[in-house]
Scaffold this motif. Sequence first.
Motif, PDB file in Angstrom:
ATOM      1  N   GLN A  85       0.824  -1.200   0.000  1.00 46.17           N
ATOM      2  CA  GLN A  85       0.000   0.000   0.000  1.00 46.17           C
ATOM      3  C   GLN A  85       0.862   1.255   0.000  1.00 46.17           C
ATOM      4  N   THR A  86       0.580   2.151  -0.952  1.00 42.95           N
ATOM      5  CA  THR A  86       1.354   3.387  -1.067  1.00 42.95           C
ATOM      6  C   THR A  86       0.681   4.573  -0.375  1.00 42.95           C
ATOM      7  N   LEU A  87      -0.591   4.422  -0.001  1.00 44.08           N
ATOM      8  CA  LEU A  87      -1.283   5.486   0.725  1.00 44.08           C
ATOM      9  C   LEU A  87      -1.239   5.176   2.214  1.00 44.08           C
ATOM     10  N   SER A  88      -0.670   6.084   2.989  1.00 45.03           N
ATOM     11  CA  SER A  88      -0.542   5.810   4.418  1.00 45.03           C
ATOM     12  C   SER A  88      -1.915   5.792   5.084  1.00 45.03           C
ATOM     13  N   GLY A  89      -2.096   4.818   5.964  1.00 46.51           N
ATOM     14  CA  GLY A  89      -3.332   4.687   6.715  1.00 46.51           C
ATOM     15  C   GLY A  89      -4.503   4.137   5.926  1.00 46.51           C
ATOM     16  N   PHE A  90      -4.285   3.722   4.680  1.00 43.69           N
ATOM     17  CA  PHE A  90      -5.383   3.209   3.855  1.00 43.69           C
ATOM     18  C   PHE A  90      -5.466   1.695   4.008  1.00 43.69           C
ATOM     19  N   THR A  91      -6.663   1.195   4.223  1.00 47.44           N
ATOM     20  CA  THR A  91      -6.891  -0.241   4.284  1.00 47.44           C
ATOM     21  C   THR A  91      -7.743  -0.620   3.088  1.00 47.44           C
ATOM     22  N   SER A  92      -7.160  -1.354   2.156  1.00 45.22           N
ATOM     23  CA  SER A  92      -7.902  -1.733   0.955  1.00 45.22           C
ATOM     24  C   SER A  92      -8.824  -2.906   1.264  1.00 45.22           C
ATOM     25  N   SER A  93      -9.851  -3.017   0.441  1.00 44.70           N
ATOM     26  CA  SER A  93     -10.800  -4.100   0.631  1.00 44.70           C
ATOM     27  C   SER A  93     -11.423  -4.441  -0.717  1.00 44.70           C
ATOM     28  N   PRO A  94     -11.574  -5.661  -1.064  1.00 42.60           N
ATOM     29  CA  PRO A  94     -11.252  -6.863  -0.307  1.00 42.60           C
ATOM     30  C   PRO A  94      -9.807  -7.336  -0.502  1.00 42.60           C
ATOM     31  N   ILE A  95      -9.061  -6.672  -1.392  1.00 41.15           N
ATOM     32  CA  ILE A  95      -7.670  -7.061  -1.627  1.00 41.15           C
ATOM     33  C   ILE A  95      -6.849  -6.740  -0.384  1.00 41.15           C
ATOM     34  N   LYS A  96      -6.039  -7.685   0.045  1.00 37.83           N
ATOM     35  CA  LYS A  96      -5.205  -7.497   1.227  1.00 37.83           C
ATOM     36  C   LYS A  96      -4.002  -6.633   0.855  1.00 37.83           C
ATOM     37  N   SER A  97      -3.784  -5.579   1.632  1.00 36.37           N
ATOM     38  CA  SER A  97      -2.610  -4.735   1.403  1.00 36.37           C
ATOM     39  C   SER A  97      -2.182  -4.080   2.704  1.00 36.37           C
ATOM     40  N   SER A  98      -0.937  -3.651   2.715  1.00 35.09           N
ATOM     41  CA  SER A  98      -0.391  -2.952   3.871  1.00 35.09           C
ATOM     42  C   SER A  98       0.878  -2.233   3.440  1.00 35.09           C
ATOM     43  N   SER A  99       1.255  -1.239   4.199  1.00 35.76           N
ATOM     44  CA  SER A  99       2.547  -0.582   3.970  1.00 35.76           C
ATOM     45  C   SER A  99       3.599  -1.144   4.922  1.00 35.76           C
ATOM     46  N   SER A 100       3.197  -2.066   5.787  1.00 38.95           N
ATOM     47  CA  SER A 100       4.091  -2.674   6.776  1.00 38.95           C
ATOM     48  C   SER A 100       4.607  -4.021   6.265  1.00 38.95           C
ATOM     49  N   ALA A 101       5.922  -4.163   6.206  1.00 42.45           N
ATOM     50  CA  ALA A 101       6.526  -5.425   5.765  1.00 42.45           C
ATOM     51  C   ALA A 101       6.117  -6.570   6.689  1.00 42.45           C
ATOM     52  N   ASP A 102       6.028  -6.302   7.972  1.00 47.05           N
ATOM     53  CA  ASP A 102       5.631  -7.340   8.925  1.00 47.05           C
ATOM     54  C   ASP A 102       4.202  -7.807   8.662  1.00 47.05           C
ATOM     55  N   GLU A 103       3.290  -6.866   8.406  1.00 40.46           N
ATOM     56  CA  GLU A 103       1.900  -7.223   8.110  1.00 40.46           C
ATOM     57  C   GLU A 103       1.791  -8.013   6.811  1.00 40.46           C
ATOM     58  N   ILE A 104       2.540  -7.597   5.799  1.00 43.55           N
ATOM     59  CA  ILE A 104       2.519  -8.307   4.519  1.00 43.55           C
ATOM     60  C   ILE A 104       3.012  -9.738   4.706  1.00 43.55           C
ATOM     61  N   ALA A 105       4.078  -9.899   5.471  1.00 43.94           N
ATOM     62  CA  ALA A 105       4.605 -11.243   5.739  1.00 43.94           C
ATOM     63  C   ALA A 105       3.561 -12.091   6.457  1.00 43.94           C
ATOM     64  N   LYS A 106       2.852 -11.511   7.420  1.00 49.47           N
ATOM     65  CA  LYS A 106       1.802 -12.249   8.143  1.00 49.47           C
ATOM     66  C   LYS A 106       0.687 -12.679   7.190  1.00 49.47           C
ATOM     67  N   MET A 107       0.290 -11.772   6.293  1.00 49.00           N
ATOM     68  CA  MET A 107      -0.769 -12.104   5.327  1.00 49.00           C
ATOM     69  C   MET A 107      -0.361 -13.300   4.471  1.00 49.00           C
ATOM     70  N   ILE A 108       0.850 -13.239   3.943  1.00 47.75           N
ATOM     71  CA  ILE A 108       1.339 -14.312   3.072  1.00 47.75           C
ATOM     72  C   ILE A 108       1.441 -15.620   3.847  1.00 47.75           C
ATOM     73  N   PHE A 109       1.996 -15.564   5.045  1.00 48.00           N
ATOM     74  CA  PHE A 109       2.173 -16.785   5.837  1.00 48.00           C
ATOM     75  C   PHE A 109       0.825 -17.420   6.172  1.00 48.00           C
ATOM     76  N   ARG A 110      -0.140 -16.601   6.609  1.00 46.54           N
ATOM     77  CA  ARG A 110      -1.466 -17.137   6.961  1.00 46.54           C
ATOM     78  C   ARG A 110      -2.135 -17.811   5.769  1.00 46.54           C
ATOM     79  N   LEU A 111      -2.037 -17.192   4.611  1.00 46.66           N
ATOM     80  CA  LEU A 111      -2.653 -17.780   3.417  1.00 46.66           C
ATOM     81  C   LEU A 111      -1.922 -19.035   2.967  1.00 46.66           C
TER      82      LEU A 111
END
Length: 151
Positions: A85-111
């Motif tokens: 995610q390039t917009l700070s504080g934006f939560t996309s839906s339904p596509i999973k996105s984040s500007s945080s590397a840790d959050e992105i890693a969690k998303m990938i690992f969970r899936l």
Amino acid sequence: LNILINKFNASFELILAGDGKDMKKIKDKVSKLGLSDNVKFLGYVDNPAEVIDGCDFYMCAMVGDDPGISGIQACQRKKPLIGIQTLSGFTSSPIKSSSSADEIAKMIFRLSENENNYQKYAKLCKSHAEKEFSVSKMINSYTLLYKEILC
């Protein structure tokens, strides 16, 4: 990638396509982190469908809810899309996105650890792309724009 490997003790390979001006910096960072064995650099790709078909997840930059053309192509090919995610504080839906590397890693690992969730999310990405980014919707938008300009 570093988080997936070190924090989740997972085995992943990152494939980077493109030949942009920052590629040297990226290669240097990969080397510095000791991830050279886990990253493959393709350079310019003439046929992105081949790259998309060969991956388990597709990552791309997103501006809000817009994954750009490559993200739409990945969704249409039923690949789970994870957005940077390039917009700070934006939560996309339904596509999973984040500007945080840790959050992105969690998303990938969970899936990746649950095949059922992986398949459901891949289908969701495909249906979202078909609904939101259809050719007919694009043509209708441009038609309305041209009518506004001409009137």
